[in-house]
Design an enzyme around this catalytic site. Structure first.
Site, PDB file in Angstrom:
ATOM      1  N   LYS A 195      -0.066  -3.344   6.507  1.00 22.59           N
ATOM      2  CA  LYS A 195      -0.572  -4.701   6.723  1.00 22.59           C
ATOM      3  C   LYS A 195       0.557  -5.568   7.277  1.00 22.59           C
ATOM      4  O   LYS A 195       1.692  -5.489   6.803  1.00 22.59           O
ATOM      5  CB  LYS A 195      -1.053  -5.277   5.391  1.00 22.59           C
ATOM      6  CG  LYS A 195      -1.190  -6.803   5.379  1.00 22.59           C
ATOM      7  CD  LYS A 195      -1.861  -7.296   4.117  1.00 22.59           C
ATOM      8  CE  LYS A 195      -1.730  -8.811   3.966  1.00 22.59           C
ATOM      9  NZ  LYS A 195      -2.561  -9.345   2.887  1.00 22.59           N
ATOM     10  N   ASP A 298      -7.596  -9.824  -7.248  1.00 20.45           N
ATOM     11  CA  ASP A 298      -6.229 -10.028  -7.724  1.00 20.45           C
ATOM     12  C   ASP A 298      -6.421 -10.483  -9.166  1.00 20.45           C
ATOM     13  O   ASP A 298      -7.002 -11.552  -9.397  1.00 20.45           O
ATOM     14  CB  ASP A 298      -5.538 -11.120  -6.887  1.00 20.45           C
ATOM     15  CG  ASP A 298      -4.095 -11.353  -7.329  1.00 20.45           C
ATOM     16  OD1 ASP A 298      -3.825 -11.270  -8.548  1.00 20.45           O
ATOM     17  OD2 ASP A 298      -3.243 -11.630  -6.471  1.00 20.45           O
ATOM     18  N   HIS A 325      -5.260  -8.065  -3.371  1.00 18.89           N
ATOM     19  CA  HIS A 325      -4.292  -9.010  -2.811  1.00 18.89           C
ATOM     20  C   HIS A 325      -3.019  -9.002  -3.661  1.00 18.89           C
ATOM     21  O   HIS A 325      -3.046  -8.617  -4.825  1.00 18.89           O
ATOM     22  CB  HIS A 325      -4.949 -10.395  -2.828  1.00 18.89           C
ATOM     23  CG  HIS A 325      -4.003 -11.527  -2.733  1.00 18.89           C
ATOM     24  ND1 HIS A 325      -3.468 -12.156  -3.840  1.00 18.89           N
ATOM     25  CD2 HIS A 325      -3.489 -12.169  -1.655  1.00 18.89           C
ATOM     26  CE1 HIS A 325      -2.667 -13.126  -3.440  1.00 18.89           C
ATOM     27  NE2 HIS A 325      -2.663 -13.163  -2.120  1.00 18.89           N
ATOM     28  N   ASN A 327       0.901 -11.263  -4.358  1.00 22.84           N
ATOM     29  CA  ASN A 327       2.003 -12.188  -4.066  1.00 22.84           C
ATOM     30  C   ASN A 327       3.298 -11.522  -4.530  1.00 22.84           C
ATOM     31  O   ASN A 327       3.266 -10.459  -5.138  1.00 22.84           O
ATOM     32  CB  ASN A 327       1.826 -13.500  -4.828  1.00 22.84           C
ATOM     33  CG  ASN A 327       0.879 -14.452  -4.120  1.00 22.84           C
ATOM     34  OD1 ASN A 327      -0.043 -14.969  -4.717  1.00 22.84           O
ATOM     35  ND2 ASN A 327       1.110 -14.697  -2.852  1.00 22.84           N
TER      36      ASN A 327
HETATM   37  O1  GKR Z   1       3.687 -14.462   0.255  1.00 21.55           O
HETATM   38  O2  GKR Z   1       3.700 -15.420   2.179  1.00 21.55           O
HETATM   39  C1  GKR Z   1       3.126 -14.830   1.293  1.00 21.55           C
HETATM   40  C2  GKR Z   1       1.684 -14.485   1.468  1.00 21.55           C
HETATM   41  O3  GKR Z   1       1.152 -15.218   2.528  1.00 21.55           O
HETATM   42  C3  GKR Z   1       0.922 -14.763   0.208  1.00 21.55           C
HETATM   43  O4  GKR Z   1       1.181 -16.066  -0.219  1.00 21.55           O
HETATM   44  C4  GKR Z   1      -0.546 -14.575   0.323  1.00 21.55           C
HETATM   45  O5  GKR Z   1      -1.148 -15.056  -0.845  1.00 21.55           O
HETATM   46  O6  GKR Z   1      -0.137 -12.234   0.426  1.00 21.55           O
HETATM   47  C5  GKR Z   1      -1.035 -13.196   0.423  1.00 21.55           C
HETATM   48  C6  GKR Z   1      -2.264 -12.977   1.260  1.00 21.55           C
HETATM   49  O7  GKR Z   1      -2.674 -11.849   1.383  1.00 21.55           O
HETATM   50  O8  GKR Z   1      -2.858 -13.925   1.774  1.00 21.55           O
HETATM   51 MG    MG Z   2      -4.474 -12.502   2.500  1.00 24.22          MG
END
Ligand code: GKR
Ligand code: MG
Length: 427
Positions: A195, A298, A325, A327
């Site tokens: 991804k 999540d 998902h 973080n």
């Molecule tokens: O950590 O920058 C990040 C991601 O954009 C995250 O905040 C998102 O919540 O990984 C995430 C996503 O799949 O949208």
């Molecule tokens: Mg996302």
């Protein structure tokens, strides 16, 4: 088994300067480690995203939970609901979720399940109905990024590191650099799906990165792109047409279920979401509009592991795919995600994880291994992980020193580019 105390520790975990639609990751990502102590002498653990609002609410919960039975999860959730009601129940427009109640449910539920598992001497996956698979597939999660390691090193590189831990510090702003990042990550962890976090560079450049990944990894490696809802519908259609046959799924290219539903009619790629459909309340309209094909669960944001199991069944019932998902997170979350991933009967996709980006750890024995792209759920009782108290203290000291209280990627981005500002729709 009654709760006698709740101890919540705010920690700050080194995080490199990763780019996303909301700006730039700070040198530290914030998490909260929850220790739920019981009268049986058993301590249950959980880990959730950190923010002052959530920390203070957890502190508030302590007196309410004392004396409650860890087996009485419905009653515990009802108490939390009565206390906090709909306070801070807006998801917000950031890529990450900011709702209070789901974080609290998740923090307390996982810690209670950890206690129950330890008491019964069974891993959490068994409390969720047992294993549907022995090992759980995870995907490589690429980011555009500036040079640097995060933590105290900030934008500098620690050249004493080896392999992925050196590579993860390199700048990645071009398709070739994204391919290099993917190669290093896949060599280290054996991921079989990839991804890319988009929404950071102009859309055509992000499409070029996806095409470069296809060229480098071939058609047997499923690819996904996630612009975090920052593209207009025409942009998402145009890019989608370029990426048909290339993407396994297209994650939140546009904002809102209605736009996702319109996009679904124009582009022949499954759409996935962790921004447009994010709660049980959102599911009826998601199904009615046919706005997404895959829901990214999540447990931190859907109210826990049991709620995520229910989501899994709903997805199966309505012919929707289910994935996960992530973080920035450490090993306690990784263990919980893996127990869930092993338990869910309905799973066709490798799960997201930010885990390779965090070198710090808070569990004994160091990081949970990712081998050939899979993680095996820890087989000890409960979550199967124990706190490393020295690391916890070190990461808590990071928290006190770094001065961060909330995640705000716009502020971090402005330190690099003072003109930059967050936009709901940039391209
Ligand atoms: O950590 O920058 C990040 C991601 O954009 C995250 O905040 C998102 O919540 O990984 C995430 C996503 O799949 O949208
Ligand atoms: Mg996302």
């Amino acid at each position: 088994m009654k709760i006698v105390h709740l101890k919540n520790t705010q920690i700050a975990v080194g995080d490199p300067p990763l780019l996303n639609a909301a700006g730039l990751h700070a040198p530290y990502a914030l998490r909260i480690i929850v220790e739920l102590k019981t009268d049986a002498g058993i301590i249950g653990l959980s880990e959730i995203p950190g923010s002052q609002k959530i920390y203070l609410a957890l502190e508030d919960l302590s007196s309410l939970l004392v004396g409650k039975d860890v087996f009485g999860l419905h009653g515990i959730k009802r108490l939390i609901l009565e206390k906090f009601g709909t306070r801070d129940n807006e998801r917000g427009v950031a890529p990450w979720d900011q709702r209070l109640l789901v974080h609290l449910f998740s923090a307390i539920e996982v810690a209670c399940l950890d206690c129950i598992g330890k008491k019964l001497k069974r891993p959490i996956v068994d409390l969720l109905g047992g294993k549907s698979r022995e090992k759980v597939p995870f995907a490589a999660y690429l980011f555009y990024k500036y040079e640097g390691a995060g933590g105290d090193l900030g934008f500098d590189i620690d050249s004493s590191k080896k392999g992925w831990w050196l590579a993860r510090q390199q700048k990645a702003l071009t398709p070739d650099q994204i391919v290099d990042q993917a190669t290093a990550m896949c060599e280290e962890f054996g991921f079989k799906s990839i991804k890319l976090k988009g929404g950071a560079l102009p859309p055509n450049e992000e499409c070029n990165s996806m095409l470069a990944l296809r060229e480098a990894f071939g058609e047997d490696t499923p690819l996904r792109l996630d612009p975090n809802a920052i593209w207009s519908l025409p942009t998402a259609i145009e890019c989608g047409k370029r990426l048909e046959g290339i993407l396994e799924y297209y994650e939140d290219p546009v904002r809102g279920q209605k736009n996702m539903a319109l996009l679904a009619k124009e582009v022949n790629i499954p759409l996935a979401t962790n921004m447009c459909t994010t709660s049980f309340d959102d599911l009826p309209s998601s199904i009615a509009l046919a706005s997404e094909h895959i829901i990214l669960s999540d447990h931190h944001f859907w109210g826990g592991l049991q709620a995520s199991m229910q989501l899994n069944k709903i997805c199966e019932t309505f012919g929707r795919g289910f994935s996960m998902h992530s973080n920035s997170h450490l090993g306690i979350s990784m263990a919980a995600m893996t127990h869930l991933g092993a338990a869910v009967p309905h799973l066709d996709y490798a799960l997201d994880t930010h885990y390779p980006w965090q070198e710090d750890e808070v569990i004994q024995g160091g990081k949970i291994p990712i081998q050939e792209g899979y993680v095996t759920p820890p087989d000890g009782p409960g979550l199967g992980v124990e706190l490393d108290r020295d690391q916890l203290e070190k990461l808590h000291q990071n928290f006190l020193r770094c001065g961060l209280k909330e995640r705000d990627d716009e502020i971090e981005m402005k330190k690099v580019n003072p003109e930059w500002e967050f936009k709901l729709q940039r391209w």
